[in-house]
Scaffold this active site. Sequence first.
Site, PDB file in Angstrom:
ATOM      1  N   SER A   1       0.815  -1.213   0.000  1.00  0.00           N
ATOM      2  CA  SER A   1       0.000   0.000   0.000  1.00  0.00           C
ATOM      3  C   SER A   1       0.844   1.256   0.000  1.00  0.00           C
ATOM      4  CB  SER A   1      -0.861   0.029   1.273  1.00  0.00           C
ATOM      5  OG  SER A   1      -1.710  -1.071   1.330  1.00  0.00           O
TER       6      SER A   1
ATOM      7  N   HIS B   1      -0.883  -2.701  -7.192  1.00  0.00           N
ATOM      8  CA  HIS B   1      -1.635  -2.413  -5.969  1.00  0.00           C
ATOM      9  C   HIS B   1      -3.142  -2.483  -6.227  1.00  0.00           C
ATOM     10  CE1 HIS B   1      -2.717   0.746  -2.674  1.00  0.00           C
ATOM     11  NE2 HIS B   1      -2.869  -0.473  -2.231  1.00  0.00           N
TER      12      HIS B   1
ATOM     13  N   GLU C   1      -3.454   0.276  -8.998  1.00  0.00           N
ATOM     14  CA  GLU C   1      -2.349   1.240  -9.145  1.00  0.00           C
ATOM     15  C   GLU C   1      -1.125   0.437  -9.572  1.00  0.00           C
ATOM     16  OE1 GLU C   1      -2.324   4.955  -6.047  1.00  0.00           O
ATOM     17  OE2 GLU C   1      -1.980   3.008  -5.194  1.00  0.00           O
TER      18      GLU C   1
ATOM     19  N   ASN D   1      -3.450   6.010  -1.273  1.00  0.00           N
ATOM     20  CA  ASN D   1      -3.255   6.112   0.180  1.00  0.00           C
ATOM     21  C   ASN D   1      -2.671   7.457   0.601  1.00  0.00           C
ATOM     22  OD1 ASN D   1      -4.388   3.722   1.172  1.00  0.00           O
ATOM     23  ND2 ASN D   1      -2.685   2.585   0.267  1.00  0.00           N
TER      24      ASN D   1
END
Length: 284
Positions: free
Chosen positions: A120, A141, A153, A191
């Site tokens: 992450s 991701h 991602e 994130n």
Amino acid sequence: MIAGFSHVGVIGAGQMGSGIAQVMATSGLSVTLMDTHGPQLEKARKSIATSAEKLRSKNLLTAEQVQRAANIFFEESIEGLKSCDLVIEAIVENEAVKKDLFSRLDLILPSHSVIASNTSSISITRLGSATKRPDRVIGMHFMNPVPIMKLVEIIPGMATSDTVLQNIKLLAATLGKEVSISHDYPGFIVNRILMPMINEAFFALMEGVASAEDIDRGMKLGTNQPMGPLELADFIGLDTCLYILNVMHKGLGDSKYRPSPLLIQYVDAGWMGKKSGRGVFHYK
Ligand code: CAA
Ligand code: NAD
């Protein structure tokens, strides 16, 4: 065979690894799911079967795809991944533990194999440096829950080759996902923006601005999000949220990313969220 990948290994059979294994298998790849904790594999087998059946009942998967999900192989040792062209790591969000795994994988995998991380927040460049194949290491991701969420991602590290980037993009598209490419900075895109909101919700709760229910209702109904930030943190895992915030705090060096002391307390208490039965909220 998709984008040069035929046998895919997934390491970590938690909520993310089981979802990743599921979407890879239903897309037609041969998949081995590995976890060092045996009971987690049994849990993953059940959650994959339930998820695939639910998607079939909505005509989002065919009976043949459900059968492919049932054909996933399960392993407790990385030796079982020796023949994989692609390994996706989805273990705990801890750089030292991931690096140790990457260096061991590097020794057993064929030289053509790609190692991807579902991290992450952790630097793909540093994970790549734990191997002798940094050109074949990349971030892939997925979002939680993997079978439902549209985004992947993709994060090339400093040394990742363009061929590997293009192949992983093609694979993500074949899985039916949309792609955002991010440079290799702590927390990437999603994130970097999501975790400060979740962290702020914990500060608001700690400072007594409102109850957990009111904070979540406010954000859910006031900004049209499917879950409030505290429920979403429980869903992600409070331990994972804390790991991510620590990586961003250290890596970006800005006090705005310091984790809320209340979030730290929850994790210290072992209240990890939905997966442990208790986080900010209680779960059956
Ligand atoms: N497989 C199959 N079906 C699933 C599923 C899964 N893994 N997870 C949920 N569903 C289904 C549910 O069973 C439900 O189906 P029914 O309507 O037939 O019952 C349907 O999806 C909707 O679920 P719910 O009714 O339980 O609840 P919901 O409408 O709130 O949807 C949700 C659930 C899709 C998870 C939604 O709440 C949501 O989108 N939440 C936000 C998720 C999010 O933001 N994820 C990203 C987190 S950040 C991240 O992943 C990155 C990181 O590094 C931390
Ligand atoms: P989780 O706690 O649900 O599962 C982690 C699994 O990894 C566990 O089953 C554990 O037994 C296994 N494991 C730990 N160390 C291992 C090792 N050395 N070898 C093999 N297995 C090992 O965690 P999760 O939520 O699935 O997260 C996994 C990764 O995905 C983390 O890097 C996390 O940051 C990332 N991620 C999480 C989310 C989320 O919403 N939870 C979303 C996107 C990415």
